[in-house]
Design a protein around this motif. Sequence first.
Motif, PDB file in Angstrom:
ATOM      1  N   ASP A 137     -12.394 -14.180   9.352  1.00 51.86           N
ATOM      2  CA  ASP A 137     -11.916 -14.400   7.473  1.00 51.86           C
ATOM      3  C   ASP A 137     -11.566 -13.146   6.335  1.00 51.86           C
ATOM      4  O   ASP A 137     -12.098 -13.851   5.652  1.00 51.86           O
ATOM      5  CB  ASP A 137     -12.990 -15.878   7.356  1.00 51.86           C
ATOM      6  N   GLY A 138     -11.844 -12.039   7.497  1.00 47.95           N
ATOM      7  CA  GLY A 138     -11.646 -10.808   5.777  1.00 47.95           C
ATOM      8  C   GLY A 138     -12.996 -10.470   5.580  1.00 47.95           C
ATOM      9  O   GLY A 138     -12.710  -9.432   5.572  1.00 47.95           O
ATOM     10  N   GLU A 139     -14.248 -11.044   5.919  1.00 50.40           N
ATOM     11  CA  GLU A 139     -15.472 -10.108   5.752  1.00 50.40           C
ATOM     12  C   GLU A 139     -16.393  -9.090   6.908  1.00 50.40           C
ATOM     13  O   GLU A 139     -16.214 -10.396   7.934  1.00 50.40           O
ATOM     14  CB  GLU A 139     -16.041 -11.894   5.022  1.00 50.40           C
ATOM     15  N   THR A 140     -16.115  -8.598   6.389  1.00 44.98           N
ATOM     16  CA  THR A 140     -17.163  -7.697   7.217  1.00 44.98           C
ATOM     17  C   THR A 140     -18.292  -7.576   7.826  1.00 44.98           C
ATOM     18  O   THR A 140     -19.558  -8.564   7.002  1.00 44.98           O
ATOM     19  CB  THR A 140     -17.247  -5.495   6.901  1.00 44.98           C
ATOM     20  N   VAL A 141     -18.810  -8.895   8.998  1.00 46.20           N
ATOM     21  CA  VAL A 141     -19.789  -8.846   9.387  1.00 46.20           C
ATOM     22  C   VAL A 141     -20.390  -8.148  10.814  1.00 46.20           C
ATOM     23  O   VAL A 141     -21.435  -8.306  10.757  1.00 46.20           O
ATOM     24  CB  VAL A 141     -19.961 -10.338   9.931  1.00 46.20           C
ATOM     25  N   PHE A 142     -20.050  -7.186  11.062  1.00 44.27           N
ATOM     26  CA  PHE A 142     -20.632  -5.950  11.929  1.00 44.27           C
ATOM     27  C   PHE A 142     -20.143  -4.795  11.853  1.00 44.27           C
ATOM     28  O   PHE A 142     -18.926  -5.071  12.285  1.00 44.27           O
ATOM     29  CB  PHE A 142     -20.771  -6.918  13.435  1.00 44.27           C
ATOM     30  N   ARG A 143     -20.592  -3.876  12.298  1.00 45.21           N
ATOM     31  CA  ARG A 143     -19.857  -2.324  12.455  1.00 45.21           C
ATOM     32  C   ARG A 143     -21.059  -1.356  13.171  1.00 45.21           C
ATOM     33  O   ARG A 143     -22.532  -1.873  12.749  1.00 45.21           O
ATOM     34  CB  ARG A 143     -19.902  -1.639  11.244  1.00 45.21           C
ATOM     35  N   GLY A 144     -19.829  -0.301  13.508  1.00 46.24           N
ATOM     36  CA  GLY A 144     -21.075   0.663  14.086  1.00 46.24           C
ATOM     37  C   GLY A 144     -21.141   2.186  14.120  1.00 46.24           C
ATOM     38  O   GLY A 144     -19.091   1.600  13.480  1.00 46.24           O
ATOM     39  N   ASP A 145     -21.344   3.211  14.308  1.00 48.10           N
ATOM     40  CA  ASP A 145     -20.900   3.626  13.535  1.00 48.10           C
ATOM     41  C   ASP A 145     -21.251   5.783  15.667  1.00 48.10           C
ATOM     42  O   ASP A 145     -21.489   6.830  14.956  1.00 48.10           O
ATOM     43  CB  ASP A 145     -20.583   5.000  12.753  1.00 48.10           C
ATOM     44  N   ASP A 146     -21.026   4.846  16.494  1.00 44.76           N
ATOM     45  CA  ASP A 146     -21.825   5.677  17.550  1.00 44.76           C
ATOM     46  C   ASP A 146     -20.679   6.071  18.465  1.00 44.76           C
ATOM     47  O   ASP A 146     -19.847   6.055  18.852  1.00 44.76           O
ATOM     48  CB  ASP A 146     -22.619   4.946  18.619  1.00 44.76           C
ATOM     49  N   ASP A 147     -20.894   7.310  17.918  1.00 40.16           N
ATOM     50  CA  ASP A 147     -20.318   8.948  18.553  1.00 40.16           C
ATOM     51  C   ASP A 147     -20.030   9.393  20.121  1.00 40.16           C
ATOM     52  O   ASP A 147     -20.203  10.708  19.982  1.00 40.16           O
ATOM     53  CB  ASP A 147     -19.471   9.440  16.986  1.00 40.16           C
ATOM     54  N   ARG A 148     -21.421   9.321  20.342  1.00 39.15           N
ATOM     55  CA  ARG A 148     -22.114   9.628  21.340  1.00 39.15           C
ATOM     56  C   ARG A 148     -20.896   9.715  22.901  1.00 39.15           C
ATOM     57  O   ARG A 148     -20.898  11.242  23.241  1.00 39.15           O
ATOM     58  CB  ARG A 148     -22.714   8.501  21.999  1.00 39.15           C
ATOM     59  N   GLY A 149     -19.675   9.423  22.584  1.00 34.83           N
ATOM     60  CA  GLY A 149     -18.979   9.268  23.748  1.00 34.83           C
ATOM     61  C   GLY A 149     -19.398   9.154  25.506  1.00 34.83           C
ATOM     62  O   GLY A 149     -19.510   7.811  25.549  1.00 34.83           O
ATOM     63  N   VAL A 150     -19.358  10.251  25.966  1.00 40.37           N
ATOM     64  CA  VAL A 150     -19.796  10.335  27.384  1.00 40.37           C
ATOM     65  C   VAL A 150     -21.203   9.060  27.709  1.00 40.37           C
ATOM     66  O   VAL A 150     -21.588   8.599  28.153  1.00 40.37           O
ATOM     67  CB  VAL A 150     -20.199  11.279  27.818  1.00 40.37           C
ATOM     68  N   GLY A 151     -22.055   9.204  26.460  1.00 38.66           N
ATOM     69  CA  GLY A 151     -23.396   8.812  26.033  1.00 38.66           C
ATOM     70  C   GLY A 151     -23.435   7.043  26.679  1.00 38.66           C
ATOM     71  O   GLY A 151     -24.426   7.047  26.841  1.00 38.66           O
ATOM     72  N   LEU A 152     -22.462   6.362  25.477  1.00 35.05           N
ATOM     73  CA  LEU A 152     -22.423   4.543  26.065  1.00 35.05           C
ATOM     74  C   LEU A 152     -22.121   4.909  27.205  1.00 35.05           C
ATOM     75  O   LEU A 152     -22.629   3.893  27.404  1.00 35.05           O
ATOM     76  CB  LEU A 152     -20.356   5.008  25.110  1.00 35.05           C
ATOM     77  N   VAL A 153     -21.299   5.211  28.321  1.00 37.67           N
ATOM     78  CA  VAL A 153     -21.527   5.438  29.561  1.00 37.67           C
ATOM     79  C   VAL A 153     -23.072   5.011  30.693  1.00 37.67           C
ATOM     80  O   VAL A 153     -22.596   4.876  31.016  1.00 37.67           O
ATOM     81  CB  VAL A 153     -19.795   5.955  30.054  1.00 37.67           C
ATOM     82  N   LEU A 154     -23.068   6.832  29.731  1.00 35.54           N
ATOM     83  CA  LEU A 154     -24.477   6.783  30.855  1.00 35.54           C
ATOM     84  C   LEU A 154     -25.637   5.968  30.431  1.00 35.54           C
ATOM     85  O   LEU A 154     -26.439   5.932  31.440  1.00 35.54           O
ATOM     86  CB  LEU A 154     -24.550   8.175  30.292  1.00 35.54           C
ATOM     87  N   ASP A 155     -25.541   5.671  29.535  1.00 40.03           N
ATOM     88  CA  ASP A 155     -26.659   4.698  29.172  1.00 40.03           C
ATOM     89  C   ASP A 155     -26.080   2.557  29.228  1.00 40.03           C
ATOM     90  O   ASP A 155     -27.038   2.416  29.066  1.00 40.03           O
ATOM     91  CB  ASP A 155     -26.971   4.335  27.920  1.00 40.03           C
ATOM     92  N   SER A 156     -25.063   2.404  29.763  1.00 42.49           N
ATOM     93  CA  SER A 156     -24.238   1.634  29.416  1.00 42.49           C
ATOM     94  C   SER A 156     -24.162   0.889  29.060  1.00 42.49           C
ATOM     95  O   SER A 156     -23.638  -0.506  28.769  1.00 42.49           O
ATOM     96  CB  SER A 156     -24.912   1.294  30.884  1.00 42.49           C
ATOM     97  N   SER A 157     -23.850   1.188  27.772  1.00 38.09           N
ATOM     98  CA  SER A 157     -23.288   0.794  26.438  1.00 38.09           C
ATOM     99  C   SER A 157     -21.718  -0.117  26.314  1.00 38.09           C
ATOM    100  O   SER A 157     -21.447  -0.922  25.980  1.00 38.09           O
ATOM    101  CB  SER A 157     -23.788   1.492  25.424  1.00 38.09           C
ATOM    102  N   HIS A 158     -21.127   0.778  27.316  1.00 39.74           N
ATOM    103  CA  HIS A 158     -19.363   0.487  27.691  1.00 39.74           C
ATOM    104  C   HIS A 158     -19.652  -1.263  28.205  1.00 39.74           C
ATOM    105  O   HIS A 158     -18.115  -2.079  28.313  1.00 39.74           O
ATOM    106  CB  HIS A 158     -19.083   1.475  27.758  1.00 39.74           C
ATOM    107  N   HIS A 159     -20.216  -1.689  28.698  1.00 41.13           N
ATOM    108  CA  HIS A 159     -20.841  -2.268  29.605  1.00 41.13           C
ATOM    109  C   HIS A 159     -21.539  -3.889  28.790  1.00 41.13           C
ATOM    110  O   HIS A 159     -21.419  -4.979  28.757  1.00 41.13           O
ATOM    111  CB  HIS A 159     -21.320  -2.796  31.100  1.00 41.13           C
ATOM    112  N   HIS A 160     -22.481  -3.169  28.201  1.00 40.59           N
ATOM    113  CA  HIS A 160     -23.526  -3.738  27.589  1.00 40.59           C
ATOM    114  C   HIS A 160     -24.179  -3.709  26.423  1.00 40.59           C
ATOM    115  O   HIS A 160     -24.862  -3.309  26.128  1.00 40.59           O
ATOM    116  CB  HIS A 160     -24.457  -4.375  28.865  1.00 40.59           C
ATOM    117  N   PRO A 161     -22.734  -4.281  25.368  1.00 42.33           N
ATOM    118  CA  PRO A 161     -23.252  -3.658  24.587  1.00 42.33           C
ATOM    119  C   PRO A 161     -23.990  -4.131  23.135  1.00 42.33           C
ATOM    120  O   PRO A 161     -24.485  -5.572  23.584  1.00 42.33           O
ATOM    121  CB  PRO A 161     -21.939  -3.207  23.315  1.00 42.33           C
TER     122      PRO A 161
END
Length: 861
Positions: free
Chosen positions: A504-528
């Motif tokens: 409803d227009g209010e920010t409730v969650f944000r992230g700034d993880d710019d690791r790129g391939v690191g998100l794949v290697l630790d499975s964050s892309h499947h289990h954030p």
Amino acid sequence: MSPLLPPAVPAHGPPAAPVDDGALRRRLRRLDPESKVRLLTGATLWSLPGEPRLGLHPVVMSDGPQGVRGTGEEPGATGLLAPAPSAVAATWDPARAERLGRLFAAEALRKGVHVVLAPLANLQRTPVAGRHFEYFSEDPLLTGTLAAAVVRGLQGGGVAACLKHYVANDSETDRTRYRSRIDERTLREVYLAPFEQVVDEAGPWSVMAAYSGVDDGTESAPMSEHRRLLRGVLKEEWGFDGPVVSDWAATRSTVASALGGLDLVMPGPGGPWGAALAAAVRAGEVPEDLVDDKVMRLLRLARNTGRLGEPWEPGAPPPPPRRGPVPPAGGPTEADRALLRETAARGTVLLRDAPGLLPLDPAGLTAVALIGPNAVSPYLQGGGSAFVPAARTVSFADGLRAALPGSTRLTVHRGGDSGRHAPFVPAALLTDPDGSGPGVRADHLDAAGERLGGEVRATGDWGCYRDFPPGTRRVVLRTVLTLGEAGTHRLEFGCAGRFRVEVDGETVFRGDDDRGVGLVLDSSHHHPGTHGVDLAVGGSGPRRVTVTADLTVVDADGYGRFVTAHLRHRPPGHDPEAEVAEAVAAARRADVAVVVVGTDEETESEGWDRTGLELTGSQNELVRRVAAANPRTVVVVNAGAPLLLPWAREVPALLWAWLPGQEAGHALADVLLGRTEPAGRLPWTLPARAADVPVPDALPDDGVVAYREGVHIGYRAWDRAGTAPAFPFGHGLGWTTWAYESATAAPAPPDGPGGLRVAVDLSNTGPREGREVVQVYLEAPPGGPPRPVRALAGFTAVRAAAGARVRTVVDVPERAFRTWDPDRGRWWTPPGRYRLRIGRSSRDLRLSVDVVLGDGRPPTG
């Protein structure tokens, strides 16, 4: 007492006749150094480059080991989903493992795949390891024997195996950075041992270097750069002549990895080789003949898999490869599905059957209550690279319904939610904000915020979403949730990378993880990671909530570009106690209650290790209350790795059904109703208490995982400590009982690999035909280097009718007696009196035979 063993033979036997590489070397002379280097980095996420001047066609790879996933180029492609490797190991059946390898080869050929990234020869050092379900066993011999069988099956079908992860990549926490600190003797006798056995017995056509590194006291380096273990041990000492492939995005250097023994960098294009390696060759930092060796290894792989043909002119249509395996006509057959079904059933381990409850007589069943979180949502395969989109899956409920008489009433009850997260938002609550239909709208935006396109999907699961045009920089998801039920609704959001979520227009969650391939290697892309929001709905009517997730596209190098967002919802009135009470009431009314508990996709996966061995949610309470309500209760554990079962000795019957693959329901029905014997044996030790676990975790300390337990892994550590597990390594009951009568040992035939041949006489003393796994454990003489109390030295399986007496033979190879001498850098067999213990598990040993080795001098070789 047996006679003296014959002289030991070299560990790897006589050298095989070499294949003529002259023609390959003549082809190689046609290329300049830059062209050679180009061949050593992937052309895409899954394929290697072709080269017309060499007649080299692209070699395509794909993940295993529960099947063959394919390359993703064919949208919606599915395949056969086999039981997990730990389930295959529970069969203790190399012939079955080889048949599965053949099946995987056929699947690979159907999908245009030439190299399957399997099997795994890592060991189950700690029960919390995230990929425990992908490993065969905690024992080096059992692991090496079954892995070799899978390799033979794959390569017998014309498809290369890629044996992985070499070496000591036995846990997931910080897996791309830690180094395993292992003394040389432990490394040789335990962690290198299954890899050495597979190279010796099956000759894999490729090997994958691990993400992690090894500090062996002589060299400390990432495995992609470990000159001593890659070049010295694997290639020079063991004679491996195929390519060493990097794990995906694991290569971090140019010169060090090239000199260290790595041959192929995956994925591509890009990476640290390419132009940088060509420059290093010109500068003399990397010898050109070393590059030639790498290309030769690639050409051997191509030749073995039928990807080498006549050269052709660049730009011209390539001729077909000279020869190669032919894909089978049509899709998977009923015989293929039958193999998966029988494997899942035969690998099921009957841990306990105190009152003789099993098997069930279907004619006497009027009502069956199927209960438990995993009864409703079976966990069929572990998460991560092992995942295969199955063409079909048979749930436990569907399998039982198909097998039970039509007059039997089957009811299904969850008995409480075991998940850590809320379920995905159902489509009925989602409305496209720009239309009248259901769903979540995705807008694809470029760098300037201009819309390039979009789509609508009726799901809250936008995991690893890639269906956007190349210029897309952001994906904005929008939907309206209609929350009708009065009370507190829980919304959960899980996103990866850089993002902002608004309600409803209010920010409730944000992230700034710019690791790129690191998100794949630790499975964050499947289990954030997730964030929850509670929303109240009054009694005056539904509440409409606008949700927006603004996601920056993650650029993960060779893994491609994607965004990930999970939108989950738990309605008010969620009452686990009410669900448990409902399940208990159903159990009380039924002739038999079948309770299925276990793990799920939030628990067992590549990318992270578990934090404990406990069942999640109210599963322990559910089991105890159902068993109290119905004395005819069968508990089924649906998990790939050990769990603590505090009620294990209280329930009438207990089965371990693993991660059973697509035929799960049929396999369980076959076992419960007596159609197939659950002839499985535990390939690891099941602990009774967390405090007893020898290696409770593998958390790096300052980047190092120290293997302080040395050679005492798994059941060996339990034996050294004298601690009683819940069920020991090798345990399993089956449908009958066995009497072990006598055993003798004699030297193995002179044309074999040396060692002993143990003959065992036993009788089936039970009421049914059955299969017994005869296990032989070696106890070394006192003195000399410290050895395990006992170690598995050989095994075989035998079938016999009720009342029949049979003789079987177990081969104990010479390597079972030897130990590594780090001072001299060689194997030797200490002389003395050895004892062979024979029985049904590492703790149920019925017979023994003593043998004397040596005359005071260690054998040569």
